[in-house]
Scaffold this motif. Structure first.
Motif, PDB file in Angstrom:
ATOM      1  N   THR A 181      50.964  35.034  35.167  1.00 16.23           N
ATOM      2  CA  THR A 181      49.832  35.155  34.259  1.00 16.23           C
ATOM      3  C   THR A 181      48.554  34.805  35.016  1.00 16.23           C
ATOM      4  O   THR A 181      48.587  34.481  36.207  1.00 16.23           O
ATOM      5  CB  THR A 181      49.994  34.210  33.051  1.00 16.23           C
ATOM      6  OG1 THR A 181      49.941  32.856  33.519  1.00 16.23           O
ATOM      7  CG2 THR A 181      51.321  34.445  32.337  1.00 16.23           C
ATOM      8  N   GLY A 182      47.422  34.852  34.331  1.00 12.63           N
ATOM      9  CA  GLY A 182      46.182  34.515  35.003  1.00 12.63           C
ATOM     10  C   GLY A 182      45.044  34.257  34.040  1.00 12.63           C
ATOM     11  O   GLY A 182      45.084  34.664  32.878  1.00 12.63           O
ATOM     12  N   THR A 183      44.017  33.600  34.547  1.00 13.08           N
ATOM     13  CA  THR A 183      42.829  33.302  33.755  1.00 13.08           C
ATOM     14  C   THR A 183      41.598  33.307  34.656  1.00 13.08           C
ATOM     15  O   THR A 183      41.695  33.018  35.860  1.00 13.08           O
ATOM     16  CB  THR A 183      42.950  31.925  33.071  1.00 13.08           C
ATOM     17  OG1 THR A 183      41.758  31.647  32.328  1.00 13.08           O
ATOM     18  CG2 THR A 183      43.178  30.802  34.083  1.00 13.08           C
ATOM     19  N   ASP A 184      40.445  33.604  34.068  1.00 10.28           N
ATOM     20  CA  ASP A 184      39.195  33.515  34.823  1.00 10.28           C
ATOM     21  C   ASP A 184      38.552  32.143  34.672  1.00 10.28           C
ATOM     22  O   ASP A 184      37.464  31.898  35.194  1.00 10.28           O
ATOM     23  CB  ASP A 184      38.222  34.619  34.418  1.00 10.28           C
ATOM     24  CG  ASP A 184      37.973  34.689  32.921  1.00 10.28           C
ATOM     25  OD1 ASP A 184      38.381  33.765  32.189  1.00 10.28           O
ATOM     26  OD2 ASP A 184      37.363  35.685  32.470  1.00 10.28           O
ATOM     27  N   ALA A 185      39.218  31.236  33.973  1.00 11.27           N
ATOM     28  CA  ALA A 185      38.729  29.861  33.821  1.00 11.27           C
ATOM     29  C   ALA A 185      39.213  29.002  34.993  1.00 11.27           C
ATOM     30  O   ALA A 185      40.029  29.440  35.807  1.00 11.27           O
ATOM     31  CB  ALA A 185      39.207  29.274  32.496  1.00 11.27           C
ATOM     32  N   TRP A 186      38.732  27.770  35.039  1.00  8.78           N
ATOM     33  CA  TRP A 186      39.141  26.853  36.106  1.00  8.78           C
ATOM     34  C   TRP A 186      40.613  26.488  35.970  1.00  8.78           C
ATOM     35  O   TRP A 186      41.291  26.247  36.966  1.00  8.78           O
ATOM     36  CB  TRP A 186      38.269  25.589  36.060  1.00  8.78           C
ATOM     37  CG  TRP A 186      38.572  24.614  37.138  1.00  8.78           C
ATOM     38  CD1 TRP A 186      38.246  24.728  38.469  1.00  8.78           C
ATOM     39  CD2 TRP A 186      39.266  23.371  37.011  1.00  8.78           C
ATOM     40  NE1 TRP A 186      38.697  23.630  39.171  1.00  8.78           N
ATOM     41  CE2 TRP A 186      39.329  22.767  38.292  1.00  8.78           C
ATOM     42  CE3 TRP A 186      39.837  22.687  35.937  1.00  8.78           C
ATOM     43  CZ2 TRP A 186      39.936  21.541  38.520  1.00  8.78           C
ATOM     44  CZ3 TRP A 186      40.442  21.457  36.162  1.00  8.78           C
ATOM     45  CH2 TRP A 186      40.490  20.899  37.447  1.00  8.78           C
TER      46      TRP A 186
END
Length: 272
Positions: A181-186
C-alpha cells in the motif's frame, strides 16, 4: 499510445520540511572544482591543473535514515512477527526479503483528500471509495491513498497533515490480497500529534500505530511520502516501487513510478 511515466517520489534534499526536526536527510555536495583532494591520493604526483579544465569528479556524501524520502516499509518495521491471522505466525521479513512481485503490480488510488487532518480511515470509508470509483480489489494490487498531506509537502505542517489508515481499514485491504500500500503523507497512520491527543484522553495504547501494527496479523509493506497522487486516475496504471536492497533493514528507498501502458493494462484485464 506510447508508454507514459509519472514520478510518484519526492526529492532527497536539504532544508525541506520532510521529516520531524532532527530526522531530516543531510547531503554534502562536492563539486568538480572541490574534489581534487579526493583524487590526488590515488595518483601520486598529480596536480590539479593536470586534470581537464582543472576539474575532478562530482560526488555527494549523504546521511540518511532508511525512512527518509519516498521509501518502502518492510513488515519488520512494524513488528518482529507477521501473519498471525493466517495461522502461520513467522518472523517478519526485512526489506531485502520482500517479494519482488509485490513491487510491480496494477495500481489503485483512493482519494481521501476530503478527510480532515488526523482522521482515521475506516473499512467503511475504503469500501465506499471503492464503490465510488467502481473498482473491485484483486490480490497484489498496489493501493495508494491520496491525502491532503500530498499538497503540503515541504511546508512546516507536512508531518502533521493528512488522514491516516486505521487498523480495520488496513486489514480490509490485506484480507483481499493486497500486500503493498502507500500514502503521500509522512506516515501510513494518522499523524502522531493527533494520535497523542486521543491517547491522552483515553489511555488506549492500541490507538498508537494501529495501521502499521495490522502487519502482525497479515504481513504487508507500505510506501510513505509519495508525491503527485492527485495527478493519477483511480486505476488503469501499474506501479513500480522496488526498494534498495539493504540487508536486514526495516525499509528501503525507492523511486516509485506510475506506468501507463496499453499493453500492460490489456494483459492484466485478460488475466482477470
Amino acid at each position: 499510445m506510447p508508454r507514459r511515466f509519472i514520478d510518484l517520489s519526492i526529492y532527497l534534499e536539504n532544508e525541506v520540511a520532510s521529516d520531524p526536526p532532527g530526522l531530516e536527510p543531510h547531503i554534502q555536495y562536492f563539486a568538480h572544482d572541490s574534489s581534487y583532494e579526493q583524487i590526488a591520493p590515488f595518483f601520486p604526483g598529480l596536480r590539479k591543473e593536470d586534470l581537464p579544465d582543472g576539474e575532478g569528479w562530482a560526488v555527494e556524501l549523504v546521511r540518511l535514515s532508511t525512512h527518509n524520502g519516498t521509501h518502502l516499509d518492510a513488515p519488520y518495521h512494524f513488528h518482529s512477527t507477521m501473519d498471525k491471522a493466517l495461522g502461520a505466525q513467522r518472523s517478519a521479513i526485512s526489506i531485502d526479503e520482500v517479494p519482488l512481485e509485490w513491487c510491480f503490480q496494477p495500481g489503485v488510488k483512493l482519494d481521501f483528500r476530503h478527510f480532515e487532518d488526523g482522521y482515521v480511515v475506516t473499512a467503511a470509508d475504503v469500501d465506499a471509495e471503492l464503490a465510488r470509483i467502481q473498482h473491485r480489489l484483486k490480490p497484489l494490487e498496489i493501493v495508494m491513498v491520496n491525502t491532503s498531506a500530498g499538497q503540503r509537502y515541504g511546508q512546516r505542517d507536512y508531518v502533521s497533515a493528512g488522514c491516516g489508515m486505521g487498523r480495520e481499514a488496513t486489514l480490509y485491504l490485506l484480507e483481499r490480497g493486497v500486500r503493498l500500500t502507500g500514502t503521500d503523507a509522512w506516515s501510513w497512520d494518522a499523524p502522531f500529534v493527533h494520535t497523542a491527543k486521543k491517547y491522552r484522553e483515553t489511555g488506549d495504547a492500541s490507538l498508537i500505530w494501529e495501521g502499521h501494527k495490522a502487519g502482525r496479523d497479515i504481513g504487508y509493506c507500505h510506501l510513505e511520502k509519495l508525491h503527485n497522487l492527485e495527478s493519477l486516475p483511480a486505476h488503469g496504471f501499474y506501479v513500480s516501487c522496488f526498494p534498495h536492497k539493504i540487508r536486514g533493514a526495516s525499509a528501503g528507498w525507492t523511486r516509485a513510478v506510475a506506468i501507463f501502458d496499453d499493453a500492460l493494462t490489456a494483459a492484466d484485464a485478460a488475466a482477470s
